[in-house]
Design a protein around this motif. Structure first.
Motif, PDB file in Angstrom:
ATOM      1  N   GLU A 106      32.213 -43.135 -26.609  1.00  0.00           N
ATOM      2  CA  GLU A 106      33.465 -43.469 -25.916  1.00  0.00           C
ATOM      3  C   GLU A 106      34.672 -43.009 -26.716  1.00  0.00           C
ATOM      4  OE1 GLU A 106      35.858 -47.498 -24.467  1.00  0.00           O
ATOM      5  OE2 GLU A 106      33.694 -47.591 -24.819  1.00  0.00           O
ATOM      6  N   GLU A 107      34.652 -43.266 -28.036  1.00  0.00           N
ATOM      7  CA  GLU A 107      35.783 -42.861 -28.876  1.00  0.00           C
ATOM      8  C   GLU A 107      35.866 -41.347 -28.983  1.00  0.00           C
ATOM      9  OE1 GLU A 107      39.088 -43.672 -31.499  1.00  0.00           O
ATOM     10  OE2 GLU A 107      38.063 -44.729 -29.878  1.00  0.00           O
ATOM     11  N   GLN A 109      35.097 -39.154 -26.706  1.00  0.00           N
ATOM     12  CA  GLN A 109      35.723 -38.650 -25.480  1.00  0.00           C
ATOM     13  C   GLN A 109      37.231 -38.817 -25.532  1.00  0.00           C
ATOM     14  OE1 GLN A 109      33.954 -40.549 -22.089  1.00  0.00           O
ATOM     15  NE2 GLN A 109      32.218 -39.137 -22.010  1.00  0.00           N
ATOM     16  N   ARG A 110      37.680 -39.968 -26.029  1.00  0.00           N
ATOM     17  CA  ARG A 110      39.121 -40.223 -26.119  1.00  0.00           C
ATOM     18  C   ARG A 110      39.778 -39.255 -27.095  1.00  0.00           C
ATOM     19  NH1 ARG A 110      42.983 -43.275 -28.769  1.00  0.00           N
ATOM     20  NH2 ARG A 110      41.566 -43.766 -30.479  1.00  0.00           N
ATOM     21  N   ARG A 113      40.500 -35.592 -26.057  1.00  0.00           N
ATOM     22  CA  ARG A 113      41.739 -35.367 -25.290  1.00  0.00           C
ATOM     23  C   ARG A 113      42.971 -35.363 -26.198  1.00  0.00           C
ATOM     24  NH1 ARG A 113      39.008 -39.202 -21.981  1.00  0.00           N
ATOM     25  NH2 ARG A 113      40.373 -40.870 -22.761  1.00  0.00           N
TER      26      ARG A 113
END
Length: 203
Positions: A106-107, A109-110, A113
């Protein structure tokens, strides 16, 4: 009084201006990357003796000027997830033991960006240094804390000043209750080390 002590310590580290805030949370010692920088002290820390306040100020400010303000505020688990997610930008399979894979994904993916590709390329050399050894996020987190504590000890020349801050930060009522606290153990060890003696001689 805490404001004056913090301002003097900041000036010695080349920081021209700083705001000081007192928090009701007793164990708080943190830097906010505002303009100017903001130091947040828990009320018991702000009530420590002057050398204790100086220890706290140098501990936090040295980490800030060393670009370690954010890692110093993260728990070992949060730091592990953040570092693993950064490494995943160049090594998508990186999954160190003891760090939740779902949280890393999850981190990652963040961060994909947020981190420009050019910056990712620059980070590869640093990533290789971490992935080339056993990844121990708890040891890394403690290393950040030890760095700040060592700076505080060198700046005050007093283990007692460090204890005035580290005991309440660890929610310890006295030194006996702090038995086996890794930060306090390391502060004692460093205080009698050849490395500390050499630093003091050089200063």
């Amino acid at each position: 009084p805490a404001r004056e002590i913090v301002a003097a310590a900041a000036g010695e580290l080349g920081i021209a201006d700083i705001d000081v805030y007192i928090s009701p949370a007793p164990a708080t010692l943190a830097i906010e990357l505002t303009e100017p920088l903001s130091l947040i002290l828990g009320a018991p820390l702000a009530a420590a003796p002057p050398r204790g306040i100086r220890f706290a100020a140098v501990r936090a400010l040295k980490l800030a000027v060393s670009y370690m303000a954010v890692p110093s505020r993260l728990s070992p688990e949060e730091l592990g997830v953040l570092l693993a997610a950064i490494i995943r930008q160049s090594d998508p399979q990186f999954t160190p033991a003891g760090v939740p894979a779902a949280a890393i994904a999850e981190e990652a993916q963040r961060l994909a960006r947020l981190i420009p590709k050019r910056l990712r390329d620059e980070l590869v050399a640093y990533m290789a240094e971490i992935t080339g050894v056993d990844f121990d996020h708890r040891a890394l987190s403690l290393g950040v804390a030890h760095t700040g504590n060592r700076a505080g000890l060198v700046a005050t020349g007093s283990v007692a000043a460090g204890l005035a801050i580290l005991l309440p930060m660890g929610s310890h009522t006295d030194l006996r209750a702090a038995y086996r606290d890794p930060q306090i153990e390391e502060l004692f060890r460093f205080s009698v080390s050849n490395e500390h003696c050499e630093l003091k001689a050089n200063l």
